[in-house]
Design an enzyme around this catalytic site. Structure first.
Site, PDB file in Angstrom:
ATOM      1  N   ARG A  88       0.785  -1.258   0.000  1.00 64.12           N
ATOM      2  CA  ARG A  88       0.000   0.000   0.000  1.00 64.12           C
ATOM      3  C   ARG A  88       0.805   1.290   0.000  1.00 64.12           C
ATOM      4  O   ARG A  88       0.215   2.352   0.024  1.00 64.12           O
ATOM      5  CB  ARG A  88      -0.965   0.038   1.189  1.00 64.12           C
ATOM      6  CG  ARG A  88      -1.933  -1.138   1.252  1.00 64.12           C
ATOM      7  CD  ARG A  88      -2.861  -1.178   0.070  1.00 64.12           C
ATOM      8  NE  ARG A  88      -3.934  -2.155   0.235  1.00 64.12           N
ATOM      9  CZ  ARG A  88      -4.396  -2.889  -0.765  1.00 64.12           C
ATOM     10  NH1 ARG A  88      -3.899  -2.764  -1.989  1.00 64.12           N
ATOM     11  NH2 ARG A  88      -5.374  -3.743  -0.569  1.00 64.12           N
ATOM     12  N   ASN A 118      -0.112  -1.618  -7.283  1.00 64.22           N
ATOM     13  CA  ASN A 118      -1.336  -0.795  -7.287  1.00 64.22           C
ATOM     14  C   ASN A 118      -1.341   0.172  -6.110  1.00 64.22           C
ATOM     15  O   ASN A 118      -2.199   0.146  -5.247  1.00 64.22           O
ATOM     16  CB  ASN A 118      -2.611  -1.650  -7.331  1.00 64.22           C
ATOM     17  CG  ASN A 118      -2.727  -2.631  -6.186  1.00 64.22           C
ATOM     18  OD1 ASN A 118      -1.734  -2.955  -5.530  1.00 64.22           O
ATOM     19  ND2 ASN A 118      -3.930  -3.108  -5.919  1.00 64.22           N
ATOM     20  N   ASP A 177      -2.010  -5.827 -11.456  1.00 57.12           N
ATOM     21  CA  ASP A 177      -2.885  -6.551 -10.522  1.00 57.12           C
ATOM     22  C   ASP A 177      -3.873  -5.640  -9.793  1.00 57.12           C
ATOM     23  O   ASP A 177      -3.566  -4.506  -9.441  1.00 57.12           O
ATOM     24  CB  ASP A 177      -2.064  -7.299  -9.475  1.00 57.12           C
ATOM     25  CG  ASP A 177      -2.967  -8.084  -8.539  1.00 57.12           C
ATOM     26  OD1 ASP A 177      -3.609  -9.028  -9.019  1.00 57.12           O
ATOM     27  OD2 ASP A 177      -3.068  -7.721  -7.367  1.00 57.12           O
ATOM     28  N   HIS A 204      -3.448 -10.715 -13.619  1.00 57.19           N
ATOM     29  CA  HIS A 204      -4.714 -10.868 -12.888  1.00 57.19           C
ATOM     30  C   HIS A 204      -5.752 -11.149 -13.973  1.00 57.19           C
ATOM     31  O   HIS A 204      -6.175 -10.239 -14.685  1.00 57.19           O
ATOM     32  CB  HIS A 204      -4.973  -9.551 -12.144  1.00 57.19           C
ATOM     33  CG  HIS A 204      -6.340  -9.384 -11.589  1.00 57.19           C
ATOM     34  ND1 HIS A 204      -6.572  -9.061 -10.274  1.00 57.19           N
ATOM     35  CD2 HIS A 204      -7.558  -9.435 -12.161  1.00 57.19           C
ATOM     36  CE1 HIS A 204      -7.868  -8.949 -10.068  1.00 57.19           C
ATOM     37  NE2 HIS A 204      -8.495  -9.170 -11.206  1.00 57.19           N
ATOM     38  N   ASN A 336     -11.254 -10.377  -4.685  1.00 58.30           N
ATOM     39  CA  ASN A 336     -11.182 -10.524  -6.143  1.00 58.30           C
ATOM     40  C   ASN A 336      -9.972 -11.378  -6.508  1.00 58.30           C
ATOM     41  O   ASN A 336      -8.854 -10.965  -6.216  1.00 58.30           O
ATOM     42  CB  ASN A 336     -11.058  -9.124  -6.774  1.00 58.30           C
ATOM     43  CG  ASN A 336     -10.883  -9.181  -8.283  1.00 58.30           C
ATOM     44  OD1 ASN A 336     -10.797 -10.239  -8.883  1.00 58.30           O
ATOM     45  ND2 ASN A 336     -10.804  -8.018  -8.913  1.00 58.30           N
ATOM     46  N   ASP A 363      -1.671 -12.807  -1.607  1.00 61.70           N
ATOM     47  CA  ASP A 363      -2.500 -11.689  -2.071  1.00 61.70           C
ATOM     48  C   ASP A 363      -2.928 -10.840  -0.869  1.00 61.70           C
ATOM     49  O   ASP A 363      -4.078 -10.373  -0.798  1.00 61.70           O
ATOM     50  CB  ASP A 363      -3.723 -12.182  -2.858  1.00 61.70           C
ATOM     51  CG  ASP A 363      -4.375 -11.044  -3.652  1.00 61.70           C
ATOM     52  OD1 ASP A 363      -3.837  -9.921  -3.645  1.00 61.70           O
ATOM     53  OD2 ASP A 363      -5.426 -11.282  -4.279  1.00 61.70           O
ATOM     54  N   GLY A 382     -10.575  -7.778  -0.927  1.00 61.69           N
ATOM     55  CA  GLY A 382      -9.283  -8.198  -0.396  1.00 61.69           C
ATOM     56  C   GLY A 382      -9.341  -8.727   1.015  1.00 61.69           C
ATOM     57  O   GLY A 382     -10.226  -8.393   1.808  1.00 61.69           O
TER      58      GLY A 382
HETATM   59  O1  DOR Z   1      -9.010  -8.864  -3.561  1.00 58.91           O
HETATM   60  C1  DOR Z   1      -8.117  -8.249  -4.125  1.00 58.91           C
HETATM   61  N1  DOR Z   1      -7.530  -7.202  -3.556  1.00 58.91           N
HETATM   62  N2  DOR Z   1      -7.742  -8.643  -5.353  1.00 58.91           N
HETATM   63  C2  DOR Z   1      -6.901  -7.909  -6.097  1.00 58.91           C
HETATM   64  O2  DOR Z   1      -6.610  -8.319  -7.197  1.00 58.91           O
HETATM   65  C3  DOR Z   1      -6.363  -6.633  -5.576  1.00 58.91           C
HETATM   66  C4  DOR Z   1      -6.359  -6.618  -4.110  1.00 58.91           C
HETATM   67  C5  DOR Z   1      -6.145  -5.245  -3.514  1.00 58.91           C
HETATM   68  O3  DOR Z   1      -5.247  -4.524  -3.949  1.00 58.91           O
HETATM   69  O4  DOR Z   1      -6.854  -4.904  -2.558  1.00 58.91           O
END
Ligand code: DOR
Length: 488
Positions: A88, A118, A177, A204, A336, A363, A382
């Site tokens: 993050r 990301n 991703d 992804h 996801n 993940d 997530g």
């Molecule tokens: O559940 C998810 N969270 N899948 C992803 O591909 C991204 C991730 C996130 O960055 O929170």
């Protein structure tokens, strides 16, 4: 093994204090433990000594000396490697920072972590790569950090990012991703350029046209709860597209590599199985949550995925089974790709067993309360999972779904082999004399409760909250230094 022997094995491991976090391990001795070394393909009872950060003695015990030591007690394994975590930073430090993410990793037994791009700004140029690395250095954590750069500028899917510059800055792969590389034209270019740079595209796989507004895996649970369905076909069609593009690109660029991350459906894994048999340069990973949790958790079930199938492998109905023990629509279950049905989860475990899946990744996706504790369909996707990965895999081992060495391989030699393919990085030495100590010590016989306080991550978003997991991590040593310790 007789129960009394198992009990003896449980209490057999002994470890002397290692020092405080960040310091070089001065003098550590772990005796009568179960050693698992996937790099040497060996497991068994043994003692291990670490002095000044280096493994100075590994003694494999046999005969009477080994009596009573089993894999149910203290286990020593090489440090875990996570190829897919969201730390993050920069931009979302209220959800996690590189420092808190690495502390959480160490608590989970990980000594190397790949940070996903990301962030905000996205990790799409060498400058941001440098910022992420600086944050890791400033954290003082001995856990190693690798960076995965974005495929497209701002992850917007319109223009390729500066892949060459990021490769020079040392990224180990490229990924958008959180989202797929939507355009097949860009994906083909990305595979080509990244391939020439000797790096994989970590994809992804999601056909977003099929998932617009989707909330939960398309099936009985989504239908009963009135949630918009997230079809398995969205993953399968994306995987099929990516494999077709790879087959085309690899003719001109033999170094092109595709890595499909967090695959969650039986059919997608089957496509990879066939592609591998056809010698396409494709690899893939799966997550602990997709192998152990299912969509019935969204309805309020809390049983493991292997408890949700009948003897023929068909999914059981949680309503007629009386399996619903929690409230429905817990946003902690929103992820996801979504938690799939028990048949898909079984296919994920089968893919790990037969080598179709090359690694387990967490993940790890920490989120703030503001983003997560809202109406199910509005919650961020997530699961904060880097601290619970080991426990979930051990639960699968306890159920006979995976073997202990198989689970450990998926967290060590599996991902290490991929980093070798991606960035030419040699595999760690493992548990051998003369090597820098890079290891995790956990007690399989001890359980711990997943609570907000127990988690080092800022992200407390896990559907496992309140649950007991097997395998308490006692010590994590990364590159000779203490990364986490719970030894008195
Ligand atoms: O559940 C998810 N969270 N899948 C992803 O591909 C991204 C991730 C996130 O960055 O929170």
């Amino acid at each position: 093994m007789a129960p009394e022997e198992r009990k003896a094995g449980r209490s057999a491991g002994r470890a002397r204090a290692a020092g405080t976090v960040g310091t070089v391990v001065g003098d550590l001795e772990i005796s009568r433990a179960w050693l698992v070394d996937p790099y040497a393909g060996r497991e068994g009872p043994g003692d291990i000594v670490v002095e000044r950060g280096v493994i100075t003695a590994v003694t494999w015990l046999t005969g009477a000396a080994a009596k009573g030591i089993g894999p149910d007690g203290v286990v020593v394994a090489p440090g875990f490697i996570d190829l897919h975590a969201h730390l993050r930073e920069p931009g979302f430090e209220d959800a996690e920072t590189v420092a808190t993410g690495l502390a959480a990793a160490a608590h989970g037994g990980f000594t190397r972590v790949c940070a996903m791009p990301n962030t905000s700004p996205a990790t799409d140029d060498a400058g941001v790569v440098g910022r992420v690395r600086s944050a890791a250095a400033a954290s003082g954590s001995p856990v190693a950090l690798d960076v995965i750069g974005a495929v497209t500028v701002g992850r917007a899917g319109e223009r390729l990012a500066a892949l060459g510059e990021m490769a020079d800055a040392g990224v180990v792969g490229f990924s958008d991703d959180g989202a797929p590389v939507k355009s097949p034209v860009l994906m083909a270019h990305a595979l080509r350029y990244a391939g020439m740079l000797g790096r994989p595209i970590v994809e992804h796989a999601e056909e977003s046209a099929l998932t617009a507004g989707a909330e939960a895996h398309e099936g009985l649970v989504a239908a009963v709860l009135g949630l918009r369905g997230w079809p398995a076909a969205a993953e399968e069609s994306a995987v099929a597209r990516d494999l077709a593009l790879l087959a085309q690109v690899v003719r001109d660029v033999p170094g092109a590599r595709l890595h499909l991350t967090h695959l969650s459906t039986a059919a997608a894994l089957d496509l990879v199985r066939h592609a591998k048999a056809a010698a396409l340069p494709v690899t893939c990973d799966v997550t602990p949550h997709h192998l152990a949790l299912t969509d019935e958790w969204v309805a309020g079930a809390r049983r493991w995925a292997w408890e949700a199938v009948d003897a023929d492998g068909a999914a059981r109905d949680p309503w007629t089974d009386g399996a619903l023990v929690a409230g429905p629509y817990d946003p902690a279950c929103r992820v996801n790709p979504p938690l799939r049905d028990p048949v898909d989860a079984a296919a994920v475990r089968a893919a790990l067993r037969d080598g179709t899946a090359d690694a387990v990744v967490t993940d790890h996706a920490p989120h703030t309360v503001v983003d997560k504790e809202v109406e199910f369909g509005l919650a961020a996707n997530g699961i904060s999972g880097i601290e619970t990965a080991l426990g979930v895999l051990l639960a699968a081992v306890d159920a006979g779904e995976l073997t202990l060495p198989g689970a450990i391989v998926s967290l060590t030699a599996g991902p290490a082999r991929l980093l070798g393919l991606w960035a030419g990085r040699p595999a760690p030495a493992g548990l051998v004399e003369g090597a820098p100590a890079d290891l995790v010590v956990f007690d399989r016989g001890e359980r711990w409760t997943v609570t907000r306080e127990a988690l080092r991550s800022r992200g407390k978003n896990t559907p496992l909250a309140g649950r007991d997991l097997p395998g308490r991590v006692l010590l994590t040593v990364a590159a000779g230094r203490v990364a986490f310790t719970d030894l008195e």
